[in-house]
Enzyme design. Sequence first.
Site, PDB file in Angstrom:
ATOM      1  N   LYS A 178       0.846  -1.204   0.000  1.00  0.00           N
ATOM      2  CA  LYS A 178       0.000   0.000   0.000  1.00  0.00           C
ATOM      3  C   LYS A 178       0.874   1.243   0.000  1.00  0.00           C
ATOM      4  O   LYS A 178       1.900   1.291   0.699  1.00  0.00           O
ATOM      5  CB  LYS A 178      -0.890  -0.053   1.242  1.00  0.00           C
ATOM      6  CG  LYS A 178      -1.920   1.046   1.377  1.00  0.00           C
ATOM      7  CD  LYS A 178      -2.761   0.805   2.634  1.00  0.00           C
ATOM      8  CE  LYS A 178      -3.842   1.826   2.852  1.00  0.00           C
ATOM      9  NZ  LYS A 178      -4.659   1.510   4.061  1.00  0.00           N
ATOM     10  N   SER A 190      -9.456   1.400   3.422  1.00  0.00           N
ATOM     11  CA  SER A 190      -8.662   2.250   2.558  1.00  0.00           C
ATOM     12  C   SER A 190      -7.662   1.494   1.689  1.00  0.00           C
ATOM     13  O   SER A 190      -7.124   2.053   0.737  1.00  0.00           O
ATOM     14  CB  SER A 190      -7.889   3.262   3.394  1.00  0.00           C
ATOM     15  OG  SER A 190      -7.024   2.615   4.319  1.00  0.00           O
ATOM     16  N   SER A 237      -9.740  -1.166   7.370  1.00  0.00           N
ATOM     17  CA  SER A 237      -9.179  -0.879   6.047  1.00  0.00           C
ATOM     18  C   SER A 237      -8.454  -2.043   5.380  1.00  0.00           C
ATOM     19  O   SER A 237      -8.080  -1.930   4.200  1.00  0.00           O
ATOM     20  CB  SER A 237      -8.241   0.326   6.121  1.00  0.00           C
ATOM     21  OG  SER A 237      -8.979   1.502   6.275  1.00  0.00           O
TER      22      SER A 237
END
Lengths: 54, 445
Positions: free
Chosen positions: B73, B148, B172
């Site tokens: 990420k 997210s 997330s």
Amino acid sequence: MAQALGLGVPDADVTRVVAPLVALEPAFRRLAATLDSNEDIAVTFDPAMGETAQ
Amino acid sequence: MISGMAQALRAKKVSCRELVDSAIDRAGKLNPELNAFLTMMSDGARRRASELDKEFAKGIDRGPLHGIPIAVKDLIHVRGVRTTAGSPLFNNFVADESADVVLRLEKAGAVIIGKTGLHELAYGITSNNPHFGPVRNPHDRGRIPGGSSGGSGAAVAAGIVPMALGTDTGGSIRIPASFCGCVGLKPTFGLVSKRGVLPLGFSLDHIGPLSATVDDTAITLNAIAPGNPDYRPYAGGDLRGVRVGRPSNFYFDRLQPAVAARVDEALLAAERSGAQVVTLAVPDVEEWNAVARVVLLAEAPAALEAHLHQRDKFGPDVLALLDQGRMLPATMYIQAQRLRSRIVREAQKLWTQVDCLFTPATPTTAPEIGATEIDVGGTSEDVRLATTRLSRGINLLGFPALSLPCGSDPAGLPVGLQIVAPAMAEKKLLNIGCAVERALGIQTA
């Protein structure tokens, strides 16, 4: 007010910005009122509460 | 999937370079549609894969991640590569040092092919990023992948990489795992180092993998957790002797019907595999969520304070949350952390009755991109609050939680099962998850 506090939120936007907080706060205050004075802050957060075994 | 790749590498059916080339090629084909990657690291990944092939030739074997292509990420620092956090604040930020998790994965032989897209600053669940465009769900390009860690979920679900790292402050990792149909683990708070990862909620942030299978998750956790752990599940294990809790309150209220049906089918499958299913009341999860929201509202603007004067560099949803947090009285944060002590202590008592909880990971399948409201069992709810309703409280507790696919809705969209276990019980959690995978007939090769 927010500008005066240095928050950078335009005064015209304050009502809109804080609306979700206004909704959250009463329920939260009711919760907080149930705390007894011995309840400490989770300064060192330890979800295991001292347990480390698998 | 990782173990299958690892076997193929050792049988010399494929090389590290070929695996990495294949992943980069697939990303090249799919990324224009999915927007799963913000930055590709193709040249460096190819060089690294060739070095790892040479190591194999010399008899050096770093273990199951040797030569496996992965992604991280884009709020996790990789030395010499930009880390945007999905924000123009960091458009040109290049870290001098890699995050601890990256160093550990590289030491284990994993090859990072790129940095995945996310909700702006990891503060939201849609991954509909106003600065970098929406990440799209591989199962339906018109729907969000969740967030997210949406790019990580999309990259795994699209078969580009078998594992991508994410972070989880209120769901997330588990939310994109649920919406994309992959496995996502939020480990126990503090188990995995956060050094070198942009913070959002200091006392709520967790780092963990999104992957194709539970075994892939365990292989990754072996690499990123401290010491020399063995989290890999027992091959062929069942659920005899495992007490599975099915909450009688909150978690099965207000769900899309298909979500409720698939999770109850998973419970039946667990029972068939030997588990004892125990229906029990859990503490007030609305309370957990309210306290978790207060904690995050306060911690996020503290984490980003140095940048808050650049108001034009934030998207409207993130800026509104940061502004709310700055107007939150300090007393509310203190009371929230005091309530948290009590909440964790009470939640710990669950583990005297059961070994784990089975709940839905999300109340719905993936919403459409741009939707702000979603129908949940006949009631319209705010997408962000509905989507985090079943995951957020677990961040407050710090307990490990796994989301794994347990079927799909009539439109073919994945449904996620959340399994929650006691703190530091990742080995048990992954064993249970693996047995559920098997009981549901999910392909894990």
